[in-house]
Design a protein around this motif. Sequence first.
Motif, PDB file in Angstrom:
ATOM      1  N   MET A 190      -2.362  -0.576  10.652  1.00  0.00           N
ATOM      2  CA  MET A 190      -0.433  -0.140   9.270  1.00  0.00           C
ATOM      3  C   MET A 190      -0.528   1.567   9.945  1.00  0.00           C
ATOM      4  O   MET A 190       1.094   1.979   9.369  1.00  0.00           O
ATOM      5  CB  MET A 190      -1.261   0.198   8.561  1.00  0.00           C
ATOM      6  CG  MET A 190      -0.952  -1.605   7.689  1.00  0.00           C
ATOM      7  SD  MET A 190      -2.152  -0.973   5.991  1.00  0.00           S
ATOM      8  CE  MET A 190      -2.834  -3.201   5.896  1.00  0.00           C
ATOM      9  N   THR A 191      -1.054   2.089  10.633  1.00  0.00           N
ATOM     10  CA  THR A 191       0.151   3.792  11.058  1.00  0.00           C
ATOM     11  C   THR A 191       0.399   3.367  12.433  1.00  0.00           C
ATOM     12  O   THR A 191       1.165   4.648  11.930  1.00  0.00           O
ATOM     13  CB  THR A 191      -1.587   4.311  11.415  1.00  0.00           C
ATOM     14  OG1 THR A 191      -2.580   4.700   9.759  1.00  0.00           O
ATOM     15  CG2 THR A 191      -1.648   6.403  11.849  1.00  0.00           C
TER      16      THR A 191
ATOM     17  N   ASN B 298      11.156   2.190   4.205  1.00  0.00           N
ATOM     18  CA  ASN B 298      11.476   1.597   5.347  1.00  0.00           C
ATOM     19  C   ASN B 298      11.756   1.153   6.492  1.00  0.00           C
ATOM     20  O   ASN B 298      11.762   0.526   7.529  1.00  0.00           O
ATOM     21  CB  ASN B 298      13.461   0.993   5.018  1.00  0.00           C
ATOM     22  CG  ASN B 298      13.544   0.800   3.658  1.00  0.00           C
ATOM     23  OD1 ASN B 298      13.151   0.137   3.187  1.00  0.00           O
ATOM     24  ND2 ASN B 298      14.904   1.678   2.636  1.00  0.00           N
ATOM     25  N   GLY B 299      10.826   2.791   6.905  1.00  0.00           N
ATOM     26  CA  GLY B 299      10.780   3.028   8.589  1.00  0.00           C
ATOM     27  C   GLY B 299       9.421   1.794   8.323  1.00  0.00           C
ATOM     28  O   GLY B 299       9.299   1.914   9.482  1.00  0.00           O
ATOM     29  N   ILE B 300       8.147   2.151   7.604  1.00  0.00           N
ATOM     30  CA  ILE B 300       6.733   1.308   7.975  1.00  0.00           C
ATOM     31  C   ILE B 300       7.606   0.021   8.278  1.00  0.00           C
ATOM     32  O   ILE B 300       7.211  -0.536   8.541  1.00  0.00           O
ATOM     33  CB  ILE B 300       6.198   1.308   6.874  1.00  0.00           C
ATOM     34  CG1 ILE B 300       5.907   2.696   6.672  1.00  0.00           C
ATOM     35  CG2 ILE B 300       5.093   0.491   6.601  1.00  0.00           C
ATOM     36  CD1 ILE B 300       5.396   3.016   5.119  1.00  0.00           C
TER      37      ILE B 300
ATOM     38  N   ALA C 183       0.706  -0.938  -0.116  1.00  0.00           N
ATOM     39  CA  ALA C 183      -0.102  -0.027   0.058  1.00  0.00           C
ATOM     40  C   ALA C 183       1.074   0.981   0.141  1.00  0.00           C
ATOM     41  O   ALA C 183       0.344   2.374  -0.572  1.00  0.00           O
ATOM     42  CB  ALA C 183      -0.925   0.248   1.011  1.00  0.00           C
ATOM     43  N   ALA C 184       1.952   1.391   1.167  1.00  0.00           N
ATOM     44  CA  ALA C 184       2.604   2.485   0.474  1.00  0.00           C
ATOM     45  C   ALA C 184       3.527   3.067  -0.191  1.00  0.00           C
ATOM     46  O   ALA C 184       3.295   4.034  -0.977  1.00  0.00           O
ATOM     47  CB  ALA C 184       3.044   2.162   2.507  1.00  0.00           C
TER      48      ALA C 184
ATOM     49  N   MET D 160      14.747   9.093  -2.428  1.00  0.00           N
ATOM     50  CA  MET D 160      15.580   8.810  -0.915  1.00  0.00           C
ATOM     51  C   MET D 160      13.580   9.320   0.322  1.00  0.00           C
ATOM     52  O   MET D 160      13.998   8.436   0.878  1.00  0.00           O
ATOM     53  CB  MET D 160      16.099  10.257  -0.731  1.00  0.00           C
ATOM     54  CG  MET D 160      17.644   9.958  -1.438  1.00  0.00           C
ATOM     55  SD  MET D 160      18.367  11.190  -0.866  1.00  0.00           S
ATOM     56  CE  MET D 160      18.194  12.824  -1.624  1.00  0.00           C
ATOM     57  N   ALA D 161      13.313  10.764  -0.132  1.00  0.00           N
ATOM     58  CA  ALA D 161      12.433  10.586   1.332  1.00  0.00           C
ATOM     59  C   ALA D 161      11.319   9.601   1.166  1.00  0.00           C
ATOM     60  O   ALA D 161      10.921   9.060   2.303  1.00  0.00           O
ATOM     61  CB  ALA D 161      11.592  11.269   1.173  1.00  0.00           C
ATOM     62  N   SER D 162      11.319   9.020   0.204  1.00  0.00           N
ATOM     63  CA  SER D 162       9.600   7.718  -0.129  1.00  0.00           C
ATOM     64  C   SER D 162      10.883   6.284   0.550  1.00  0.00           C
ATOM     65  O   SER D 162       9.634   5.606   0.880  1.00  0.00           O
ATOM     66  CB  SER D 162       9.921   7.549  -1.244  1.00  0.00           C
ATOM     67  OG  SER D 162       8.630   8.675  -1.975  1.00  0.00           O
TER      68      SER D 162
END
Length: 456
Positions: A210-211, A94-96, A62-63, A87-89
Amino acid sequence: MARNTQVPADHNAPAITKILAEYVASHPSRGWNDAVDHEAHRTFLNWLGCAVGAAKHEAADAALAAVAELQPAPQATVAGRSEKVDMASAALVNGITSHTFDFDDTHLKTIIHPAGPVASALMALAEHQGMSGREVIDALVLGIDVSCRLGNLVYPEHYDRGWHITGTTGMLGAAAGCARLLKLDAQRTQMALGIAASQPIGLREQFGTMTKPFHPGGAARAGLMSALLAAKGFTASPRALEAPRGWAQVVSTKTAWNEATDELGKRFEISFNSYKPFACGIVIHPSIDACAQLREQGVRAEQVERIELRVHSLVLELTGKKEPADGLQGKFSVYHGCAAGLIFGRAGESEYDDAIVNRPDMVALRRKVVATVDNSIDEASADVTAVLTDGRKVHVFVEHAIGSLQRPMTDSMLEGKFTQLSEPVLGAAKTRELIAACWGLGQAADLRTLMALARP
């Protein structure tokens, strides 16, 4: 008309923003002992394994679908995926994924999961700019130090109010780490922290959805963008952390300023990082450990009349879901955790599969768990008694669960965890190469080689 609110504030706070900025900008490379450096490699290994392991999760799908709407340039790797995005995405996704399984590192003093925001931001920037592994390790130690020191400053009042402290400090650690990678001077690092201070991310209401893993991802992206903005001359308040209406005094009634600066450059918070053997909220771990010990003593689910569980009130506040409907909710159910510990003797990601959470024997056993609050028991402990159908009682008290600082996971245990997470995504051979590359990160000339191994 605007109302002139009268809210008490400390107008004489120390210059925390400036002090931390100067520290990040000027601390020498590898300015710590071998134990700290090794812990940084352990933290990185654990972060990457968690990110790769969740790469095929629906949250990642989804992300990435949402990110694709932005038509991002292929600048950086999404661990465990073939896609490359901006980069930002990459920092966001990866943080998610690093937090999706709730299997990541934990700074136990604050319950911050520090690597998710910091490492995710650093890897995206370092890969795009071809930075070395030593630069990344330095930035990881310093970024995590900033994040956790600021967490110490406001915890627990900040957390008790409902903020998810991983996201609300993570953007500051990510900004600090990225400022270090970009070699920003103290003034621009101060601006990066100031920009990030206006972007705290995360409410505890989102736990079980998911949040929740979005929080470290959003913090990683916010911290990276803060550093990039500062590098280009974007400005912020130089007192954004400590001012009467700055970050600390807005998000918390506790402001222990000394926590940000005591032994600065001598004590590194990454030294107090811990790693999860169980894929769920950290406060459930003692209960799972106790039930796994019951299993080792020969107790079986079919023998159990009830499980008497005594825990600190925080355990039930955070993980009191009696009837979780899916795996994400199961990670916040101490009842499911107890059932998994007794039936399987473990609680890895597979034990939080939706089908396992709803399996009849799991449902039946968790309904036999009777949990009561006992605040004489530390939140890191659990007291469990299995009352059997033949009248016998088997008791286990866990003071510190496996994975805690008192009973830490070994390097080989971390490698085993990484392998279980990575092999289904990358295969056995590439997983072995990636583990070796993680241990050798500090000597790597270019991060791109390691991140190439993280792609299928």
